[in-house]
Design a protein around this motif. Structure first.
Motif, PDB file in Angstrom:
ATOM      1  N   ASP A   1      69.407 -75.586 -40.224  1.00  0.00           N
ATOM      2  CA  ASP A   1      68.333 -75.111 -41.094  1.00  0.00           C
ATOM      3  C   ASP A   1      67.285 -74.387 -40.239  1.00  0.00           C
ATOM      4  O   ASP A   1      66.174 -74.873 -40.071  1.00  0.00           O
ATOM      5  N   LEU A   2      67.655 -73.238 -39.694  1.00  0.00           N
ATOM      6  CA  LEU A   2      66.779 -72.597 -38.715  1.00  0.00           C
ATOM      7  C   LEU A   2      66.352 -71.180 -39.109  1.00  0.00           C
ATOM      8  O   LEU A   2      65.870 -70.425 -38.264  1.00  0.00           O
ATOM      9  N   LEU A   3      66.542 -70.828 -40.373  1.00  0.00           N
ATOM     10  CA  LEU A   3      66.168 -69.466 -40.772  1.00  0.00           C
ATOM     11  C   LEU A   3      64.689 -69.187 -40.500  1.00  0.00           C
ATOM     12  O   LEU A   3      64.342 -68.121 -39.978  1.00  0.00           O
ATOM     13  N   ASP A   4      63.826 -70.146 -40.817  1.00  0.00           N
ATOM     14  CA  ASP A   4      62.384 -69.906 -40.645  1.00  0.00           C
ATOM     15  C   ASP A   4      62.058 -69.616 -39.186  1.00  0.00           C
ATOM     16  O   ASP A   4      61.230 -68.752 -38.876  1.00  0.00           O
ATOM     17  N   GLU A   5      62.724 -70.323 -38.284  1.00  0.00           N
ATOM     18  CA  GLU A   5      62.480 -70.104 -36.856  1.00  0.00           C
ATOM     19  C   GLU A   5      62.923 -68.680 -36.457  1.00  0.00           C
ATOM     20  O   GLU A   5      62.220 -67.976 -35.730  1.00  0.00           O
ATOM     21  N   VAL A   6      64.074 -68.271 -36.952  1.00  0.00           N
ATOM     22  CA  VAL A   6      64.588 -66.945 -36.575  1.00  0.00           C
ATOM     23  C   VAL A   6      63.685 -65.839 -37.138  1.00  0.00           C
ATOM     24  O   VAL A   6      63.406 -64.845 -36.454  1.00  0.00           O
ATOM     25  N   VAL A   7      63.197 -66.047 -38.345  1.00  0.00           N
ATOM     26  CA  VAL A   7      62.291 -65.045 -38.929  1.00  0.00           C
ATOM     27  C   VAL A   7      60.989 -64.997 -38.127  1.00  0.00           C
ATOM     28  O   VAL A   7      60.442 -63.913 -37.852  1.00  0.00           O
ATOM     29  N   ALA A   8      60.513 -66.163 -37.674  1.00  0.00           N
ATOM     30  CA  ALA A   8      59.289 -66.182 -36.846  1.00  0.00           C
ATOM     31  C   ALA A   8      59.537 -65.419 -35.545  1.00  0.00           C
ATOM     32  O   ALA A   8      58.664 -64.682 -35.054  1.00  0.00           O
ATOM     33  N   VAL A   9      60.725 -65.558 -34.995  1.00  0.00           N
ATOM     34  CA  VAL A   9      61.074 -64.849 -33.758  1.00  0.00           C
ATOM     35  C   VAL A   9      61.152 -63.340 -34.017  1.00  0.00           C
ATOM     36  O   VAL A   9      60.652 -62.532 -33.231  1.00  0.00           O
ATOM     37  N   LEU A  10      61.775 -62.980 -35.128  1.00  0.00           N
ATOM     38  CA  LEU A  10      61.854 -61.555 -35.483  1.00  0.00           C
ATOM     39  C   LEU A  10      60.438 -60.964 -35.530  1.00  0.00           C
ATOM     40  O   LEU A  10      60.168 -59.912 -34.921  1.00  0.00           O
ATOM     41  N   GLU A  11      59.539 -61.672 -36.202  1.00  0.00           N
ATOM     42  CA  GLU A  11      58.161 -61.155 -36.322  1.00  0.00           C
ATOM     43  C   GLU A  11      57.453 -61.167 -34.968  1.00  0.00           C
ATOM     44  O   GLU A  11      56.695 -60.255 -34.649  1.00  0.00           O
ATOM     45  N   GLY A  12      57.743 -62.180 -34.157  1.00  0.00           N
ATOM     46  CA  GLY A  12      57.134 -62.265 -32.824  1.00  0.00           C
ATOM     47  C   GLY A  12      57.588 -61.110 -31.933  1.00  0.00           C
ATOM     48  O   GLY A  12      56.785 -60.524 -31.189  1.00  0.00           O
ATOM     49  N   LEU A  13      58.864 -60.776 -32.018  1.00  0.00           N
ATOM     50  CA  LEU A  13      59.384 -59.663 -31.214  1.00  0.00           C
ATOM     51  C   LEU A  13      58.740 -58.349 -31.654  1.00  0.00           C
ATOM     52  O   LEU A  13      58.297 -57.550 -30.820  1.00  0.00           O
ATOM     53  N   LEU A  14      58.669 -58.148 -32.959  1.00  0.00           N
ATOM     54  CA  LEU A  14      58.057 -56.907 -33.461  1.00  0.00           C
ATOM     55  C   LEU A  14      56.598 -56.833 -33.037  1.00  0.00           C
ATOM     56  O   LEU A  14      56.126 -55.773 -32.601  1.00  0.00           O
ATOM     57  N   ALA A  15      55.898 -57.956 -33.118  1.00  0.00           N
ATOM     58  CA  ALA A  15      54.475 -57.976 -32.731  1.00  0.00           C
ATOM     59  C   ALA A  15      54.321 -57.650 -31.244  1.00  0.00           C
ATOM     60  O   ALA A  15      53.331 -57.052 -30.826  1.00  0.00           O
ATOM     61  N   ALA A  16      55.334 -58.037 -30.453  1.00  0.00           N
ATOM     62  CA  ALA A  16      55.278 -57.758 -29.011  1.00  0.00           C
ATOM     63  C   ALA A  16      55.748 -56.341 -28.686  1.00  0.00           C
ATOM     64  O   ALA A  16      55.767 -55.932 -27.524  1.00  0.00           O
ATOM     65  N   GLY A  17      56.171 -55.623 -29.709  1.00  0.00           N
ATOM     66  CA  GLY A  17      56.609 -54.240 -29.488  1.00  0.00           C
ATOM     67  C   GLY A  17      58.056 -54.135 -29.047  1.00  0.00           C
ATOM     68  O   GLY A  17      58.473 -53.095 -28.521  1.00  0.00           O
ATOM     69  N   VAL A  18      58.832 -55.193 -29.264  1.00  0.00           N
ATOM     70  CA  VAL A  18      60.261 -55.143 -28.895  1.00  0.00           C
ATOM     71  C   VAL A  18      61.050 -54.681 -30.117  1.00  0.00           C
ATOM     72  O   VAL A  18      60.849 -55.183 -31.234  1.00  0.00           O
ATOM     73  N   ARG A  19      61.931 -53.724 -29.909  1.00  0.00           N
ATOM     74  CA  ARG A  19      62.737 -53.218 -31.019  1.00  0.00           C
ATOM     75  C   ARG A  19      63.742 -54.287 -31.474  1.00  0.00           C
ATOM     76  O   ARG A  19      64.373 -54.937 -30.630  1.00  0.00           O
ATOM     77  N   VAL A  20      63.864 -54.437 -32.779  1.00  0.00           N
ATOM     78  CA  VAL A  20      64.760 -55.472 -33.316  1.00  0.00           C
ATOM     79  C   VAL A  20      65.772 -54.836 -34.263  1.00  0.00           C
ATOM     80  O   VAL A  20      65.430 -53.977 -35.073  1.00  0.00           O
TER      81      VAL A  20
END
Ligand code: SAM
Length: 339
Positions: free
Chosen positions: A144-163
């Protein structure tokens, strides 16, 4: 270390396909149990000593760089399931400042490393998100880790990393969830790429009934939003056929490994987690490199020669794949091959 760059011509296979892209499965361990990859059965993983050491990966990258390879992807298994994967990423970047360096990850262990990925100027991170519905994600991955992965997706985008988001297309799953993928490209500036489910990997639940052709997804999405083809001339998207979605931040991509193969332009090689060179995803023939890397008598030139020989036999995988569609899956495990 010898500089092989200047002394050797560029890497080409027997079908005149240039080779410029190398994928490493850095470990066959993974903390998820995605049904399309690992299946439902019991599995074993390689002993640590059978994995390529990080200095061996660096050496191979140096040799491949000398042969003209400009793009390297770390995959697995789950790259961050291997200790110090972050150190490998930093070493690769400091040793090869202009390397096009990418990562494929399930994202679940990635959060502590977002800053490092930015610092290492990783060119893109592909996150596997096969469903944006929490319960379906749990069913597909076992966790049950979708929320964690979505948080990571947003964290990467916020850091300017292409996803980019990878979603394996499965009938009965993906086709029911297209509105949530449309919502994803609305919310985030990401490429969501549907990968046709391939008959690969021991234990995978693949069968013809679960196969969902990209064409069908494209048609359904086309009833929900306008899809505007992105010309290949602007390609930084490998085999994916890309579509912009006017009014949305992200794009859709389709990787049609089965329905419309792209073997004639295949530019990639894989190094499995136990250090074998796999020239074609669909061919089980491999060239072991680990022993050579650990033999002090073997030079970089020797390695380059072995790589060139293996390349001469790189098949056009479509025919192998066609046979497999009707029968069995490939013998290797996707976690070891790296997808
Ligand atoms: N753990 C990482 C992850 O989840 O992305 C990297 C490893 S995973 C094997 C790499 C890629 O292979 C993922 O994008 C996954 O979706 C894809 N993959 C695995 N098995 C597949 C299959 N049978 N058909 C199509 N894609 C597959």
């Amino acid at each position: 270390m010898t500089n092989v760059q200047s002394s050797l011509p560029r890497l080409c296979d027997a079908h005149s396909r240039g080779v410029s892209y190398l994928r490493f499965s850095v470990t066959d361990r993974c903390n998820l149990r995605c049904v399309y990859c690992r299946g439902l059965g019991k599995e074993s993983v390689l002993p640590h000593g059978s994995l390529l050491r990080y200095e061996e990966i660096l050496r191979l990258v140096r040799v491949f760089r000398g042969l003209g390879v400009g793009k390297v992807r770390l995959t697995g298994g789950e790259p961050f399931a291997r200790r110090d994967c972050a150190a490998l990423i930093m070493s690769l970047r400091s040793s090869f400042p202009d390397l096009n360096l990418r990562l494929t990850s399930n994202g679940t262990l990635l959060r502590p490393h977002i800053g490092l990925l930015k610092e290492a100027r990783v060119d893109a991170v592909n996150l596997s998100i096969d469903s944006f519905d929490r319960e379906t994600f749990r069913e597909l991955t076992g966790f049950d880790l979708l929320d964690e992965v979505v948080a990571v997706l947003e964290g990467l985008l916020a850091a300017g990393v292409r996803v980019k988001v990878n979603a394996v297309a499965m009938r009965g799953v993906t086709d029911r969830q297209l509105p949530s993928f449309l919502e994803a490209v609305t919310r985030w500036p990401v490429d969501v790429r549907f990968i046709e489910f391939m008959p690969m990997g021991e234990g995978t639940v693949w069968d013809a009934g679960r196969f969902l052709p990209a064409e069908e997804i494209m048609r359904s999405l086309g009833t929900m939003a306008e899809l505007v083809p992105v010309p290949d001339a602007h390609a930084d998207h490998g085999p994916a056929r890309m579509y912009a979605v006017p009014g949305r931040q992200g794009r859709f991509g389709f990787i049609t490994a089965l329905s419309n193969h792209f073997c004639d332009t295949c530019n990639r090689l894989r190094v499995t987690s136990d250090g074998s060179l796999r020239t074609c995803l669909f061919a089980d023939t491999m060239t072991p490199l680990r022993g050579l890397l650990r033999d002090p008598a073997v030079t970089d030139e020797d390695l380059a020669r072995v790589i060139r020989q293996a390349l001469a036999d790189k098949p056009v995988g479509a025919d192998l794949l066609k046979a497999r569609k009707e029968t069995a899956v490939a013998r290797g495990r996707m976690a070891s091959i790296g997808g």
